[in-house]
Motif scaffolding. Structure first.
Motif, short mmCIF file in Angstrom:
data_model
loop_
_atom_site.label_atom_id
_atom_site.label_comp_id
_atom_site.label_asym_id
_atom_site.label_seq_id
_atom_site.Cartn_x
_atom_site.Cartn_y
_atom_site.Cartn_z
N ARG A 71 0.83 -1.19 0.00
CA ARG A 71 0.00 0.00 0.00
C ARG A 71 0.87 1.25 0.00
N GLU A 92 2.34 1.83 -3.40
CA GLU A 92 1.33 2.37 -4.30
C GLU A 92 1.11 3.86 -4.01
N GLU A 93 1.02 4.15 -2.73
CA GLU A 93 0.82 5.53 -2.32
C GLU A 93 1.99 6.39 -2.78
N ALA A 119 1.94 9.49 -4.97
CA ALA A 119 2.38 10.70 -4.29
C ALA A 119 3.49 11.36 -5.07
N ASN A 165 3.60 14.98 -6.58
CA ASN A 165 4.36 15.77 -5.60
C ASN A 165 4.74 17.12 -6.19
N LEU A 173 -7.66 10.49 -8.92
CA LEU A 173 -6.21 10.58 -8.73
C LEU A 173 -5.54 11.21 -9.94
N HIS A 208 -11.83 10.66 0.41
CA HIS A 208 -10.60 10.68 -0.38
C HIS A 208 -10.58 11.87 -1.32
N THR A 232 -10.00 15.07 0.44
CA THR A 232 -8.58 15.22 0.76
C THR A 232 -7.82 15.76 -0.44
N ASN A 244 -5.83 19.25 -0.95
CA ASN A 244 -4.44 19.27 -1.38
C ASN A 244 -4.22 20.22 -2.56
N PRO A 273 10.42 11.48 -2.73
CA PRO A 273 9.70 12.19 -1.66
C PRO A 273 8.22 11.84 -1.68
N THR A 274 7.67 11.73 -0.53
CA THR A 274 6.23 11.48 -0.45
C THR A 274 5.55 12.78 -0.10
N ASN A 275 4.32 12.85 -0.44
CA ASN A 275 3.58 14.08 -0.20
C ASN A 275 2.87 13.99 1.14
N SER A 314 0.97 15.97 2.59
CA SER A 314 -0.37 16.55 2.65
C SER A 314 -1.38 15.71 1.87
N LEU A 315 -0.93 14.55 1.44
CA LEU A 315 -1.82 13.71 0.65
C LEU A 315 -1.86 12.31 1.25
N PRO A 316 -2.60 12.16 2.31
CA PRO A 316 -2.58 10.87 2.99
C PRO A 316 -3.62 9.90 2.42
N GLY A 317 -3.35 8.65 2.68
CA GLY A 317 -4.34 7.60 2.46
C GLY A 317 -4.92 7.49 1.07
N THR A 318 -4.07 7.52 0.07
CA THR A 318 -4.60 7.38 -1.27
C THR A 318 -4.56 5.93 -1.73
N GLY A 319 -3.92 5.12 -0.93
CA GLY A 319 -3.67 3.75 -1.36
C GLY A 319 -4.91 2.88 -1.39
#
Lengths: 533, 213
Positions: free
Chosen positions: A298, A301-302, A306, A310, A421, A498, A501, A505, B193-195, B197-202
Motif C-alpha cells: 500500500r 502504491e501511495e 504521491a 508531488n 487521482l 478521499h 482530501t 491538497n 519524496p512522499t507528499n 499533505s496527501l494521505p491515504g490514497t492507497g
C-alpha cells in the motif's frame, strides 16, 4: 553484605554458628526479610568478585574452644599455615567455589599468600602461636631447597594438617551453607554440615602423582614428607571441591526458592523479563508477515501516486528550482553590492540611500486583489500592459500556452473515465508547471533589468506588483477549476473522504504556488534597488 | 528520478562558440543551427551513470555576450565542473580563453574540474586553431582537452561524461567535500519524496481508469 560477613566469620565455629543461626532463623521467622534484603541476598550469591581482604585474618578460627574430636589438637592458625602448602590448583578451585562468601575467601587468600613459603612456616611452627600467616611477606624460594632437617616434623605436622584442613573445609562449607540458609531461612544447616564433613572425610588422597621436586631431597623422611604434602594438597583440593559443589547446589536451590517466593511459577518475574511473550505462535507470525506485506504494498502504491503528484518534484522537473536558485544568486549578488554601497556612505548620504531603498520596498507591497481572470486574451492583455512598463523584451507566451492547454484538458475530460487521482495529478502538475514558468520569468526579468541601460525603478516596481498579482490570481483560478472538477466527481464516487482530501491538497498547493511567486518577487527587490542607485 | 549525486556544471565561453548547442546535443540529442542568444543563464539536466551510480548533471548554460558577463559571474559559484568552450574556426574565441579561465578560477571553488572544448570540429576546412594549440593550452593550465562537434555530436557525450568522471574520482579521493553544497555536488534523495499533505490514497481506486485524455 557487611553484616553477613562478620556473621560468616563467627559461624566458622559450629557452635557459635548454631547460636547465630538460631538467632537469625528466629528473626527470619518473625519477620520475613523485605524484598530488598532478598534481592541483596541473591546478589551476594551471584556476586563472583573476590574482594581483597587480607586484613581479615581467619583469626576467628582460633575461637574454637568446642572443636569436635576430629579437629585434633592442631591450632587452627597452624592449619591455616599448613594449608598453604597446597598448590595453585587447590587455590583456584577453592577460589572458584568460595567466591560466594568472604569467609572462605579469607581462607583461600591465606593459602595463596603463603603457598610459596614453607620454610618460614615450618620455622615458625613451634615458636609462635600468634603467628599470622598473612602478615608475612614471603620471598618465593622453592620449598625443597630451604627445607632443612625438619622432615620428620613435617610429616607429623602434615598428618595433623590433613585432618585440620578437612575440618576447615567442612567448616567453611558449613559456614557457607549456613549463612545462606540463615540468611534466607533454610532448614537444618547443621545436618547439612555434618553431611559435608562425612563426605569430605571419606575422601582420601588416592592420587599419588609426586612432584619432581622430591628428587632433590637428600633425606627419606623429607621425601615422604613432601609426598604427603602433595597428597595433602590433592585431598584438600578434592575436599574443597566437593564441599564447594554441595554448597553451590544449595546456593542454587536457595536462589530458586528466593526467586519463587510469593511468585509461584515465576509469573511476575517472567513478565518482568518479557520471557512470556517470546513464545512464537506460527499463525500469528504469518498473520503479521501478511499484514506487513500488505502495508508495504500500500505504501509503495501511495508513494507512486504521491510522487506523481508531488508538487516540489514536479516544480523541479519543470526547472522551477534551478531558476529559483539562479534568481537567489542574482539577488544575493545585488544585496552584496548594496551592502558595500551602504558601508561606503556616511551621514546624510547614508540616510538618503536608506530612504530610497525603503521607498522601493514600499513600492513593492502587494495589494490583495480578487480579480476574476477568465478569458485568455484578457489575461494576455493585462500581462502585456504590466510588462510593458519595464521596457524589457520579455513575453509570457509560454506560460499562457501552458494555461490554455490545461484549460483545454479540463474542458475535454470525461469524468466517467478519469479517476480522481489522475485529475489531482494533473492539477498539481499544472500548478507546478505554471509556477515554474513564472519563476523562470522572474529570473529572466532580473537578468534583463540588470543589463538595462536606463532604469526606471518606480515603473519597474509597479510593473512587477501588477505582474505578481496577475500570476497569483492565474494559478489560483487554475486550482479552483481543477477543484471544481474534483467536486463534480464527489456525487458519483464512493470515496468522498478521499476526494475531499485531494481537493484540499489542490488548494494547499495553490497556496504554495502563490508563496513561490511572492518569494520570487521579493528576490527581485535588491535588483530594483541596485537600479535606483 | 532518484540519483546518487547531482553535479552542477557551468558552460562558459565567448558568444557564438556553440555552448547552447552543445547542451542541446547532450540533453536532447539534437542540433539546432539557429539558436536564440542566451539571456543570462539557461538550464539543462541529464542523468548519467558512472561506476554504477546514477548521477544527475545540472548544467548552467551561460550567456556569452559581454553584457551579461557580470551577471553570469554570479552563477559560477557552486559549480563542480566547467566546460570552457572556444570555436576552432574563430581564433579570437581561443585568445579570450585566458580571461574566461581567470574569471572561472576567481569566482568558483578551486577544485572545480575544467574541461577545455574546441567546438565545431566538423568545420575542418575553416579551422583557425590547431588541435595542438588547444592541447598545449590545456596542458599549461591543467585542464582536460577535447575537440567536439555539437552538430555531429562527436565527443559531446564524452566531454560531459569525462568531466563527471573526473569529479566523481575527486569525490572518491576525498578532494570534494560532498556535504558542502558550495562545491556543486549534492547527494541525491534517498527515496522519492512522499507528499505529506496527501494521505491515504492507497488501495482505493488507484488502478481504475485507463487515461482520461
Amino acid at each position: 553484605m557487611e553484616t553477613s560477613d562478620s556473621e560468616c566469620f563467627e559461624s566458622a565455629d559450629e557452635e557459635i554458628y548454631t547460636e547465630k543461626e538460631n538467632k537469625k532463623s528466629k528473626k527470619v521467622a518473625s519477620s520475613p526479610p523485605p524484598k530488598d534484603d532478598l534481592s541483596k541476598e541473591v546478589e551476594d550469591i551471584t556476586n563472583l568478585k573476590i574482594t581483597e581482604s587480607n586484613d581479615e585474618q581467619p583469626v576467628d578460627l582460633n575461637n574454637e574452644p568446642h572443636e569436635p574430636a576430629k579437629a585434633t589438637k592442631i591450632k587452627p592458625s597452624k592449619i591455616g599455615v599448613k594449608t598453604n602448602k597446597s598448590d595453585n590448583r587447590t587455590n583456584s578451585h577453592s577460589t572458584m567455589i568460595d567466591n560466594k562468601h568472604i569467609d572462605t575467601i579469607n581462607v583461600t587468600e591465606n593459602l595463596e599468600d603463603h603457598k610459596d613459603t614453607p620454610n618460614e612456616e615450618v620455622n615458625m611452627w613451634d615458636e609462635d602461636e600468634d603467628w599470622e600467616p598473612i602478615e608475612t611477606k614471603p620471598e618465593p624460594p622453592p620449598p625443597v631447597s630451604t627445607n632443612k632437617s625438619w622432615g620428620w616434623d613435617l610429616s607429623a605436622v602434615i598428618n595433623a594438617a590433613t585432618v585440620g584442613v578437612t575440618t576447615v573445609t567442612s567448616h567453611v562449607s558449613q559456614g557457607l551453607s549456613t549463612v545462606l540458609e540463615t540468611g534466607i531461612g533454610a532448614p537444618d544447616p547443621a545436618e547439612l554440615a555434618r553431611q559435608h564433613t562425612q563426605e569430605t572425610e571419606t575422601h582420601n588422597a588416592d592420587d599419588d602423582s609426586t612432584q619432581s621436586t622430591t628428587n632433590l631431597f637428600g633425606f627419606g623422611n623429607l621425601v615422604s614428607g613432601v609426598t604427603q604434602i602433595t597428597k595433602l594438597v590433592e585431598t584438600t583440593g578434592n575436599k574443597v571441591i566437593l564441599g564447594g559443589l554441595d554448597t553451590l547446589e544449595s546456593i542454587g536451590k536457595k536462589t530458586m526458592q528466593v526467586l519463587q517466593e510469593g511468585d509461584p511459577g515465576f509469573k511476575k518475574k517472567r513478565a518482568l523479563l518479557n520471557i512470556e511473550g517470546e513464545k512464537p505462535v506460527l499463525s500469528q507470525i504469518l498473520r503479521e508477515a501478511k499484514e506487513k506485506a500488505e502495508f508495504e504494498n500500500r505504501l509503495l502504491e501511495e508513494q507512486h501516486f504521491a510522487r506523481k503528484a508531488n508538487y516540489e518534484s514536479l516544480f523541479d522537473d519543470h526547472q522551477g528550482l534551478m531558476h529559483l536558485e539562479a534568481l537567489e544568486m542574482l539577488s544575493r549578488q545585488c544585496s552584496i553590492k548594496l551592502e558595500r554601497l551602504t558601508e561606503s556612505r556616511f551621514g546624510s548620504e547614508l540616510v538618503e540611500l536608506q530612504e530610497t531603498m525603503n521607498q522601493i520596498v514600499e513600492l513593492c507591497e502587494l495589494i490583495e486583489d480578487e480579480d476574476e481572470l477568465e478569458d485568455t486574451s484578457e489575461i494576455k492583455e493585462k500581462l502585456d500592459s504590466a510588462v510593458s512598463e519595464m521596457v524589457i523584451n520579455i513575453s509570457y507566451d509560454k506560460l499562457l500556452t501552458t494555461r490554455k492547454e490545461a484549460e483545454h484538458w479540463l474542458d475535454n475530460i470525461n469524468l466517467q473515465i478519469c479517476s480522481e487521482l489522475e485529475l489531482h495529478e494533473q492539477a498539481i502538475d499544472t500548478l507546478a508547471q505554471l509556477t515554474a514558468l513564472a519563476v523562470e520569468r522572474y529570473h529572466k526579468i532580473g537578468e534583463l533589468l540588470l543589463i538595462k541601460e536606463h532604469r526606471s525603478t518606480a515603473d519597474e516596481a509597479d510593473s512587477l506588483v501588477q505582474l505578481t498579482m496577475i500570476l497569483i490570481t492565474l494559478t489560483g483560478n487554475m486550482a479552483t477549476k481543477f477543484s471544481n472538477k474534483l467536486s463534480e466527481k464527489l456525487s458519483s464516487s464512493a470515496h468522498k473522504d478521499h476526494i475531499n482530501t485531494l481537493i484540499t491538497n489542490v488548494y494547499f498547493e495553490s497556496a504554495n504556488s502563490s508563496s513561490y511567486l511572492k518569494n520570487a518577487f521579493q528576490l527581485l527587490i535588491p535588483v530594483l534597488q541596485v537600479g535606483a542607485i | 528520478m532518484s540519483y546518487a549525486y547531482l553535479f552542477k556544471y557551468i558552460i562558459i565561453g565567448d558568444t557564438g562558440v556553440g555552448k547552447s548547442c552543445l547542451l542541446l546535443q547532450f540533453t536532447d540529442k539534437r542540433f539546432q543551427p539557429v539558436h536564440d542568444l542566451t539571456i543570462g543563464v539557461e538550464f539543462g539536466a541529464r542523468m548519467i551513470t558512472i561506476d554504477g551510480k546514477q548521477i544527475k548533471l545540472q548544467i548552467w548554460d551561460t550567456a556569452g555576450q559581454e553584457a551579461f558577463r557580470s551577471i553570469t559571474r554570479s552563477y559560477y559559484r557552486g559549480a563542480a565542473g566547467a566546460l570552457l568552450v572556444y570555436d576552432i574556426t574563430r581564433r579570437e574565441t581561443f585568445n579570450h580563453l585566458t580571461t574566461w579561465l581567470e574569471d572561472a578560477r576567481q569566482h568558483s571553488n578551486s577544485n572545480m574540474v575544467i574541461m577545455l572544448i574546441g567546438n565545431k570540429s566538423d568545420l575542418e576546412s575553416r579551422r583557425e586553431v590547431k588541435k595542438e594549440e588547444g592541447e598545449a593550452f590545456a596542458r599549461e593550465h591543467g585542464l582536460v582537452f577535447m575537440e567536439t562537434s555539437a552538430k555531429t555530436a562527436a565527443n559531446v557525450e564524452e566531454a560531459f561524461i569525462n568531466t563527471a568522471r573526473e569529479i566523481y574520482e575527486k569525490i572518491q579521493e576525498g578532494v570534494f567535500d560532498i556535504n558542502n553544497e558550495a562545491n556543486g555536488i549534492k547527494i541525491g534523495p534517498q527515496h522519492s519524496p512522499t507528499n505529506p499533505s496527501l494521505p491515504g490514497t492507497g488501495g482505493q481506486g488507484g488502478s481504475q481508469g485507463g487515461g482520461c485524455c
